[in-house]
Design a protein around this motif. Structure first.
Motif, PDB file in Angstrom:
ATOM      1  N   LYS A 138       0.843  -1.206   0.000  1.00 23.56           N
ATOM      2  CA  LYS A 138       0.000   0.000   0.000  1.00 23.56           C
ATOM      3  C   LYS A 138       0.875   1.252   0.000  1.00 23.56           C
ATOM      4  O   LYS A 138       0.586   2.235  -0.691  1.00 23.56           O
ATOM      5  CB  LYS A 138      -0.937  -0.013   1.208  1.00 23.56           C
ATOM      6  CG  LYS A 138      -2.072  -1.011   1.090  1.00 23.56           C
ATOM      7  CD  LYS A 138      -2.903  -1.079   2.349  1.00 23.56           C
ATOM      8  CE  LYS A 138      -3.839   0.097   2.483  1.00 23.56           C
ATOM      9  NZ  LYS A 138      -4.809  -0.095   3.595  1.00 23.56           N
ATOM     10  N   GLY A 139       1.945   1.224   0.778  1.00 21.13           N
ATOM     11  CA  GLY A 139       2.852   2.362   0.789  1.00 21.13           C
ATOM     12  C   GLY A 139       3.516   2.578  -0.553  1.00 21.13           C
ATOM     13  O   GLY A 139       3.665   3.720  -1.017  1.00 21.13           O
ATOM     14  N   THR A 192       1.665   9.756   4.422  1.00 17.66           N
ATOM     15  CA  THR A 192       1.107   8.448   4.789  1.00 17.66           C
ATOM     16  C   THR A 192       1.996   7.324   4.271  1.00 17.66           C
ATOM     17  O   THR A 192       2.250   6.340   4.977  1.00 17.66           O
ATOM     18  CB  THR A 192      -0.314   8.301   4.225  1.00 17.66           C
ATOM     19  OG1 THR A 192      -1.140   9.353   4.728  1.00 17.66           O
ATOM     20  CG2 THR A 192      -0.928   6.962   4.606  1.00 17.66           C
ATOM     21  N   ALA A 193       2.466   7.455   3.043  1.00 12.65           N
ATOM     22  CA  ALA A 193       3.329   6.423   2.463  1.00 12.65           C
ATOM     23  C   ALA A 193       4.601   6.248   3.286  1.00 12.65           C
ATOM     24  O   ALA A 193       5.072   5.120   3.487  1.00 12.65           O
ATOM     25  CB  ALA A 193       3.677   6.787   1.020  1.00 12.65           C
ATOM     26  N   ALA A 227      10.108   1.637  -3.644  1.00  8.06           N
ATOM     27  CA  ALA A 227       9.905   2.792  -2.778  1.00  8.06           C
ATOM     28  C   ALA A 227      10.210   2.430  -1.334  1.00  8.06           C
ATOM     29  O   ALA A 227       9.919   1.327  -0.871  1.00  8.06           O
ATOM     30  CB  ALA A 227       8.474   3.289  -2.907  1.00  8.06           C
ATOM     31  N   SER A 228      10.795   3.378  -0.633  1.00 11.95           N
ATOM     32  CA  SER A 228      11.121   3.221   0.779  1.00 11.95           C
ATOM     33  C   SER A 228      10.592   4.432   1.538  1.00 11.95           C
ATOM     34  O   SER A 228      10.096   5.400   0.941  1.00 11.95           O
ATOM     35  CB  SER A 228      12.633   3.128   0.958  1.00 11.95           C
ATOM     36  OG  SER A 228      13.239   4.364   0.579  1.00 11.95           O
ATOM     37  N   LYS A 229      10.729   4.389   2.848  1.00 17.87           N
ATOM     38  CA  LYS A 229      10.370   5.544   3.674  1.00 17.87           C
ATOM     39  C   LYS A 229      11.134   6.775   3.215  1.00 17.87           C
ATOM     40  O   LYS A 229      10.563   7.864   3.058  1.00 17.87           O
ATOM     41  CB  LYS A 229      10.693   5.234   5.136  1.00 17.87           C
ATOM     42  CG  LYS A 229      10.380   6.346   6.130  1.00 17.87           C
ATOM     43  CD  LYS A 229      10.817   5.957   7.533  1.00 17.87           C
ATOM     44  CE  LYS A 229      10.390   6.978   8.565  1.00 17.87           C
ATOM     45  NZ  LYS A 229       8.936   6.950   8.787  1.00 17.87           N
ATOM     46  N   GLY A 230      12.433   6.611   2.959  1.00 12.93           N
ATOM     47  CA  GLY A 230      13.249   7.738   2.511  1.00 12.93           C
ATOM     48  C   GLY A 230      12.812   8.278   1.173  1.00 12.93           C
ATOM     49  O   GLY A 230      12.847   9.498   0.936  1.00 12.93           O
TER      50      GLY A 230
END
Length: 549
Positions: free
Chosen positions: A128-129, A182-183, A196-199
């Motif tokens: 989802k992120g 949110t992601a 994709a990552s948090k960063g």
């Protein structure tokens, strides 16, 4: 449309993932897979998301976005970059238009179906992120072209009202920033390259907020927007996860998962997915059925500082006009190939050979062969940045697989420095620190000292650092637009190349001339691109941007 998406997934599963659930896959009839089948199989769900990653743009064949400012030029008059320079684009034909609602629909379908899918909670949260990040990226790439656009974040059916009007610019940007926030909460800090990552979510949020704070968007120069942009980029820095890759020559070539600078990238893998960077940028003798795609302009050459940190025009720079390529910072040598420099490549496969560039008048890599002049540089320079000197399989539009690094730490540092400088009356120590990191990596021996520049001087330096550090990364065109400088820098201008003469004693002389046959056209209305006329025709509630009717 959905039918073909699921057929695509089925074919991929049949050909490359033999571990997919074979109970419902009939290789002779991929249409046998149903929508419900996809959401029952974790591997197929991952493939559905992978297809969204595959939609992300990376390298461009004619390097359009790098050839329409003061960076480079494409040799071929009929190609898209030269049409844009001539102002020959509109709501009917726009070579860099991006109306991406088919891709948005895929992301919305995922969001609508994933909660009921056969996935463990951790995988569901991560995916989802990833999809939220990719959807926000699609919206950002549309907003930077068109301004406010319709925000559609739910899966539509044929019975829904599809005549949706545009959201405002602020609503559109707020949606992007919120989704990326949110992601970032859904995504892990560590992941494999290309995902994709948090960063990545935080860095894209920092880029989006920088745009939102810039003059094209922030018409009242609201300082709070600059502060928000500075904080978002500072948050990425404070993760202490990223740093500057030490070797500029290998920055784009290192494919290890330990790459310290790459934050998000579009990946390539021979032979399934490839590009033409190595063939398109080399001189004809090494180009293998492609050449002349990106000749650096003299204005960009002049923007590279000297190794002592001064511009070539500053007192004490030690710049010698009779030896203009001596003593520059390391980015110049990593990004630009010039007369007398060494270039590696191949003609028809291994082995790699090394040549010395001859870009003087009568030189092999300039105009020695009159019938082939169009295939060599038109400015006297070639692009070296991100080329692979050891590649032996490139030809035409294929053979290269360097990743396209879309988000990297150097940009985060530059984003922070710009936003922080604009939010303050005088640049503080953190602005100097960010710039000194980048300039030190470039081999500049003298750091900037605190208090040596006022806000306007620092702004000019930051803009120039973006110009050289991020050259040929599809950033300059959008920078000039968001700064509202495209009219001043482009409209009515002709940019230059170098004319080099080889003297009888082997020395060279340098003169400079305009390489643009006609003045560039950039009208005020072009700051916001026209929404495609086909979409305006389909949707009576979709309002066209000013002066494009």
């Amino acid at each position: 449309m959905k039918k073909y998406i699921y057929i695509f997934i089925a074919m991929v599963c049949i050909t490359i993932l033999p571990s997919c659930n074979s109970d419902f896959l009939d290789p002779s009839n991929p249409e046998a897979i149903s929508e419900d089948d996809v959401w029952k199989d974790p591997k197929l769900i991952e493939l559905f998301v992978n297809q969204m990653y595959n939609d992300r743009p990376g390298y461009e064949y004619s390097n359009t976005q790098d050839n329409i400012t003061d960076e480079g030029r494409c040799n071929y008059p009929g190609d898209a970059p030269n049409q844009i320079l001539a102002g020959q684009w509109d709501q009917i034909t726009n070579p860099i238009g991006f109306w991406a609602y088919q891709q948005v629909r895929k992301t919305n379908e995922f969001m609508a179906r994933v909660d009921g899918a056969s996935l463990d909670d951790a995988t569901k949260k991560r995916l989802k992120g990833e999809v939220r990040f990719l959807r926000a990226f699609l919206y950002f790439d549309m907003v930077k072209r068109y301004g406010g656009i319709p925000i559609i974040d739910k899966l539509q059916s044929i019975s829904d009202d599809l005549q949706i009007g545009r959201n405002s610019l602020s609503e559109s940007m707020d949606f992007i920033v919120s989704e990326l926030g949110t992601a970032a909460e859904e995504l892990p800090l560590q992941t494999v390259r290309g995902r994709a990552s948090k960063g990545a979510a935080m860095a894209l949020k920092g880029r989006a907020l920088l745009y939102y704070a810039s003059p094209m968007y922030n018409t009242t120069n609201n300082t709070e927007l600059w502060e928000a942009a500075a904080k978002a980029n500072r948050d990425v820095i404070d993760l202490n996860k990223y740093s500057l890759y030490p070797d500029l020559d290998k920055l784009w070539l290192d494919k290890s998962n330990a790459h310290v600078e790459s934050i998000f990238e579009v990946q390539y893998k021979l032979p399934e997915k490839q590009h033409s960077w190595d063939a398109g940028l080399r001189p004809l003798i090494l180009a293998n059925n492609n050449a002349g795609q990106l000749s650096p302009l003299q204005e960009l050459i002049d923007a590279f500082p000297m190794a002592n940190g001064k511009t070539i025009h500053e007192s004490g720079a030690d710049y010698d006009p009779s030896n203009p390529y001596i003593g520059r910072d390391m980015r110049f040598y990593a990004f630009i190939a010039f007369n007398g420099s060494k270039v590696k490549g191949t003609t028809s496969g291994p082995p790699v050979k090394e040549i010395t560039l001859e870009t003087y008048q009568g030189g092999r890599d300039y105009d020695q062969s009159k019938e082939n002049t169009i295939y060599n540089t038109i400015t006297g320079y070639y692009t070296r940045k991100a080329t692979n000197p050891d590649n032996t399989v490139y030809t035409g539009s294929t053979g290269s697989d360097q990743p396209w690094i879309e988000l990297r730490y150097a940009e985060v540092l530059l984003n922070y420095a710009e936003a922080q400088n604009e939010s303050l009356a005088t640049p503080d120590a953190t602005v100097y620190e960010a710039l000194n990191l980048i300039r030190k990596r470039a081999g500049i021996t003298t750091p900037l000292s605190l208090g040596s520049l006022d806000k306007i001087q620092m702004r000019a330096l930051i803009h120039n650092e973006r110009y050289v550090e991020l050259c040929f990364e599809k950033k300059r065109y959008w920078d000039l637009r968001r700064w509202k400088e495209a009219g001043q820098r482009l409209n009515g201008k002709r940019y230059r190349g170098v004319l080099i003469t080889k003297m009888p004693n082997g020395s060279f002389t340098y003169a400079y001339h305009e390489v643009d046959a006609n003045p560039i056209v950039f009208q005020t209305k072009m700051y916001w691109m026209p929404i495609p006329q086909s979409e305006i025709t389909k949707n009576k509630n979709l309002e066209q941007n000013p002066d494009w009717n």
